[in-house]
Motif scaffolding. Structure first.
Motif: not given
Length: 222
Positions: A151-172
């Motif tokens: 919702t707000m720009p200040e939430h983006i850091d947590k979204a970045v950390k979540l992104s990093e974790t999601l990218q590490m999941l098995d792509p299959e």
């Protein structure tokens, strides 16, 4: 029958004036006039974006913004039953939530209801969900789709950390990732900081995509 633009203006006015019953009656009348749930969600989303813009420019108080949010929460709860009237589980599963530190929830509630319309079984984790809990639950539930809001720009850091974790999941086996929210609506350059497969600026865009029957496709990473 009033146009959707008139419905949106009337609904926004009711929110600004703090009139819960009037706001609900406006939406209920729109549904009785054969406007679809998607039309109504678009009206509500556009109205709340307008409220957010007014708050950002200090044209309304925090109290007014909170009151508008509470009214819309009530309205969405009242009409949510419409989204499951003909619901049949057909295999697809989704998890929806607001990213950690984000306590706003209205957009996610609309996405949940929209997924129900399109026969997608949806697990609602709610707002401000810790990233560690998200990963544990999506793996346990074996969901096909993850949709979250920033919702707000200040939430983006947590979204970045979540992104990093999601990218590490098995792509299959990792779920398809859908992102949205007011932060991206105001500044799409923030999308460059997060990992996602699909971004939808409005609830209408997501609905149109689902209506066309597009497959949930994942982006591959090198």
């Amino acid at each position: 029958m009033p146009t959707l633009e008139v419905v949106r203006e009337n609904y926004t006015d009711a929110l600004l004036n703090g009139h819960t019953r009037e706001a609900y009656d406006i939406i209920k009348e729109a549904l009785s006039n054969q406007y679809s749930l998607i039309d109504v969600y678009t009206v509500i989303a556009d109205a709340m974006y307008s409220i957010g813009d007014l708050w950002e420019t200090n044209d309304i108080s925090i109290a007014q913004e909170h009151a508008a949010t509470a009214i819309t929460q009530f309205v969405l709860t009242q009409i949510s039953a419409e989204s499951v009237k003909s619901f049949q589980i057909e295999g697809k599963k989704a998890a929806v939530f607001s990213v950690e530190s984000n306590t706003h929830y209205l957009g996610i509630q609309m996405i949940k209801n929209l997924f129900n319309v399109y026969q997608i079984q949806t697990f609602d984790f709610g707002p401000n969900v810790p990233n560690s809990d998200i990963i544990e639950r999506i793996e346990a539930l074996n969901v096909d789709v993850v949709a979250y809001s920033v919702t707000m720009p200040e939430h983006i850091d947590k979204a970045v950390k979540l992104s990093e974790t999601l990218q590490m999941l098995d792509p299959e086996i990792r779920p398809v990732v859908i992102v949205g929210g007011y932060a991206f609506h105001r500044d799409e350059s923030l999308l460059e900081q997060v990992f996602y497969d699909h971004y939808f600026k409005t609830i209408k865009d997501l609905s149109g995509w689902l209506e066309k029957g597009y497959e949930f496709k994942k982006h591959t990473t090198a």
